[in-house]
Design a protein around this motif. Structure first.
Motif, PDB file in Angstrom:
ATOM      1  N   PHE A  16       0.655  -1.099   0.012  1.00 59.59           N
ATOM      2  CA  PHE A  16       0.024   0.222   0.176  1.00 59.59           C
ATOM      3  C   PHE A  16       0.851   1.290   0.105  1.00 59.59           C
ATOM      4  O   PHE A  16       0.590   2.197  -0.686  1.00 59.59           O
ATOM      5  N   SER A  17       2.053   1.034   0.681  1.00 57.86           N
ATOM      6  CA  SER A  17       2.946   2.636   0.726  1.00 57.86           C
ATOM      7  C   SER A  17       3.636   2.815  -0.539  1.00 57.86           C
ATOM      8  O   SER A  17       4.004   3.767  -0.823  1.00 57.86           O
ATOM      9  N   LEU A  61      -3.727   5.717   7.251  1.00 59.33           N
ATOM     10  CA  LEU A  61      -2.602   5.086   6.741  1.00 59.33           C
ATOM     11  C   LEU A  61      -2.613   3.589   7.234  1.00 59.33           C
ATOM     12  O   LEU A  61      -2.648   2.614   6.563  1.00 59.33           O
ATOM     13  N   LEU A  62      -2.840   3.415   8.644  1.00 56.01           N
ATOM     14  CA  LEU A  62      -3.196   1.988   9.179  1.00 56.01           C
ATOM     15  C   LEU A  62      -4.019   1.427   8.732  1.00 56.01           C
ATOM     16  O   LEU A  62      -3.892   0.183   8.525  1.00 56.01           O
ATOM     17  N   ALA A  63      -5.015   1.874   8.572  1.00 56.08           N
ATOM     18  CA  ALA A  63      -6.476   1.288   8.102  1.00 56.08           C
ATOM     19  C   ALA A  63      -6.415   0.762   6.834  1.00 56.08           C
ATOM     20  O   ALA A  63      -6.748  -0.485   6.302  1.00 56.08           O
ATOM     21  N   TRP A  64      -5.738   1.801   5.970  1.00 60.06           N
ATOM     22  CA  TRP A  64      -5.612   1.223   4.416  1.00 60.06           C
ATOM     23  C   TRP A  64      -4.742   0.005   4.333  1.00 60.06           C
ATOM     24  O   TRP A  64      -4.857  -0.807   3.506  1.00 60.06           O
ATOM     25  N   SER A  65      -3.504   0.211   5.265  1.00 59.42           N
ATOM     26  CA  SER A  65      -2.676  -0.785   5.008  1.00 59.42           C
ATOM     27  C   SER A  65      -3.242  -2.036   5.375  1.00 59.42           C
ATOM     28  O   SER A  65      -2.700  -3.184   4.960  1.00 59.42           O
ATOM     29  N   LEU A  74     -19.311  -0.125   8.254  1.00 60.08           N
ATOM     30  CA  LEU A  74     -19.955   0.466   8.976  1.00 60.08           C
ATOM     31  C   LEU A  74     -19.808   2.151   8.393  1.00 60.08           C
ATOM     32  O   LEU A  74     -20.793   2.879   8.396  1.00 60.08           O
ATOM     33  N   LEU A  75     -18.656   2.284   8.169  1.00 55.42           N
ATOM     34  CA  LEU A  75     -18.225   3.662   7.724  1.00 55.42           C
ATOM     35  C   LEU A  75     -18.088   3.630   6.031  1.00 55.42           C
ATOM     36  O   LEU A  75     -17.773   2.870   5.573  1.00 55.42           O
ATOM     37  N   HIS A  76     -18.530   4.960   5.561  1.00 55.27           N
ATOM     38  CA  HIS A  76     -18.190   4.960   4.146  1.00 55.27           C
ATOM     39  C   HIS A  76     -16.886   5.325   3.886  1.00 55.27           C
ATOM     40  O   HIS A  76     -16.574   6.838   4.287  1.00 55.27           O
ATOM     41  N   TRP A  77     -15.687   4.627   3.908  1.00 57.66           N
ATOM     42  CA  TRP A  77     -14.226   5.164   4.048  1.00 57.66           C
ATOM     43  C   TRP A  77     -13.852   6.042   3.023  1.00 57.66           C
ATOM     44  O   TRP A  77     -13.211   7.059   3.326  1.00 57.66           O
ATOM     45  N   GLY A  78     -14.439   6.037   1.732  1.00 61.23           N
ATOM     46  CA  GLY A  78     -14.053   7.107   0.785  1.00 61.23           C
ATOM     47  C   GLY A  78     -14.603   8.626   1.238  1.00 61.23           C
ATOM     48  O   GLY A  78     -13.712   9.584   1.068  1.00 61.23           O
ATOM     49  N   TRP A 145     -11.409  -0.218  -2.399  1.00 63.08           N
ATOM     50  CA  TRP A 145      -9.984  -0.663  -1.968  1.00 63.08           C
ATOM     51  C   TRP A 145      -9.237  -1.020  -3.158  1.00 63.08           C
ATOM     52  O   TRP A 145      -8.159  -1.010  -3.717  1.00 63.08           O
ATOM     53  N   GLU A 146     -10.114  -1.819  -4.221  1.00 66.47           N
ATOM     54  CA  GLU A 146      -9.675  -2.446  -5.494  1.00 66.47           C
ATOM     55  C   GLU A 146      -9.292  -1.268  -6.447  1.00 66.47           C
ATOM     56  O   GLU A 146      -7.997  -1.245  -7.010  1.00 66.47           O
ATOM     57  N   HIS A 147      -9.826   0.155  -6.118  1.00 67.94           N
ATOM     58  CA  HIS A 147      -9.142   1.123  -6.861  1.00 67.94           C
ATOM     59  C   HIS A 147      -7.678   1.393  -6.348  1.00 67.94           C
ATOM     60  O   HIS A 147      -6.749   1.813  -7.424  1.00 67.94           O
ATOM     61  N   TRP A 148      -7.447   1.280  -5.096  1.00 67.68           N
ATOM     62  CA  TRP A 148      -5.921   1.950  -4.631  1.00 67.68           C
ATOM     63  C   TRP A 148      -5.227   0.465  -5.165  1.00 67.68           C
ATOM     64  O   TRP A 148      -3.908   0.911  -5.143  1.00 67.68           O
ATOM     65  N   GLU A 149      -5.528  -0.508  -5.173  1.00 70.59           N
ATOM     66  CA  GLU A 149      -4.682  -1.727  -5.611  1.00 70.59           C
ATOM     67  C   GLU A 149      -4.524  -1.584  -7.255  1.00 70.59           C
ATOM     68  O   GLU A 149      -3.359  -2.340  -7.327  1.00 70.59           O
ATOM     69  N   GLY A 150      -5.247  -0.743  -7.749  1.00 69.17           N
ATOM     70  CA  GLY A 150      -4.839  -0.775  -9.258  1.00 69.17           C
ATOM     71  C   GLY A 150      -5.529  -1.626  -9.883  1.00 69.17           C
ATOM     72  O   GLY A 150      -5.565  -1.855 -11.197  1.00 69.17           O
ATOM     73  N   GLY A 151      -6.834  -2.461  -9.298  1.00 72.10           N
ATOM     74  CA  GLY A 151      -7.512  -3.367 -10.226  1.00 72.10           C
ATOM     75  C   GLY A 151      -8.715  -3.159 -10.606  1.00 72.10           C
ATOM     76  O   GLY A 151      -9.314  -1.831 -10.597  1.00 72.10           O
TER      77      GLY A 151
END
Length: 151
Positions: A16-17, A61-65, A74-78, A145-151
Motif C-alpha cells: 500500500f505504501s 494509513l494504518l487502516a488502508w494498509s 459501517l463507515l463509508h471510507w471514501g 479498495w480495489e481502486h487503490w490496488e490498481g485493479g
C-alpha cells in the motif's frame, strides 16, 4: 506458503505504501511532523492542529494498509477520508497564513510554510480521494479498495 490473496501484514503495508494514496499519506505524516516540531518550538500555540492531523493521517494509513475498509463496512471510507482531507486542508491553510502574518520568529514562519505545504498536499489528497470522481458512489468499500490496488 501464502496465497497471492493473503499477504502478511508487513507485505500489505509495503504494497500500500507504494501506491499513490500511500505515498500521499506518508507525505502528509512527514509534513505534519515537521509542522508540529516548528509550531512546538515557536510561540504560536497551534501545535494541536498538526498533532491531530498527524494522528488522523497515521490512522488512515494504518487502516488502508491493514485492509480494514473492506471488513468494516459501517463507515463509508471514501467520504470519511475525503472530509478529513478537506477539513485538514482548510484548517492548515488558514492557521498557517495566520502564523506567517502574525509571528516574527523563525520557527513559527517555518511551521507556517510547512503547514501551507501540508494544506496543499491534503487538498490534493481530497482530489484523488473524492468518491464521486471514482465513479462508484453507491459501491461497497471493497470496490473502493480495489481502486487503490490498481485493479
Amino acid at each position: 506458503m501464502e496465497s497471492s490473496g493473503a499477504q502478511s501484514c508487513p507485505g500489505t503495508c509495503l504494497a500500500f505504501s507504494r501506491t499513490r494514496k500511500g505515498l500521499v499519506l506518508i507525505g502528509e505524516i512527514i509534513l505534519c511532523v515537521l509542522t508540529l516540531i516548528c509550531f512546538g518550538a515557536s510561540r504560536s500555540g497551534y501545535a494541536g492542529l498538526a498533532a491531530v492531523e498527524l494522528l488522523f493521517a497515521a490512522l488512515v494509513l494504518l487502516a488502508w494498509s491493514c485492509r480494514l475498509p473492506p471488513r468494516l463496512t459501517l463507515l463509508h471510507w471514501g467520504w470519511t477520508d475525503f472530509m478529513r482531507c478537506i477539513i485538514g486542508a482548510l484548517l492548515f491553510l488558514i492557521t498557517s497564513l495566520i502564523v506567517i502574518v502574525g509571528h516574527r520568529d523563525g520557527a513559527g514562519i517555518a511551521g507556517g510554510v510547512f503547514g501551507i505545504l501540508a494544506g496543499i498536499l491534503l487538498g490534493y489528497d481530497a482530489y484523488i480521494t473524492l468518491p464521486i470522481r471514482q465513479g462508484h458512489t453507491a459501491a461497497p468499500t471493497g470496490v473502493y479498495w480495489e481502486h487503490w490496488e490498481g485493479g
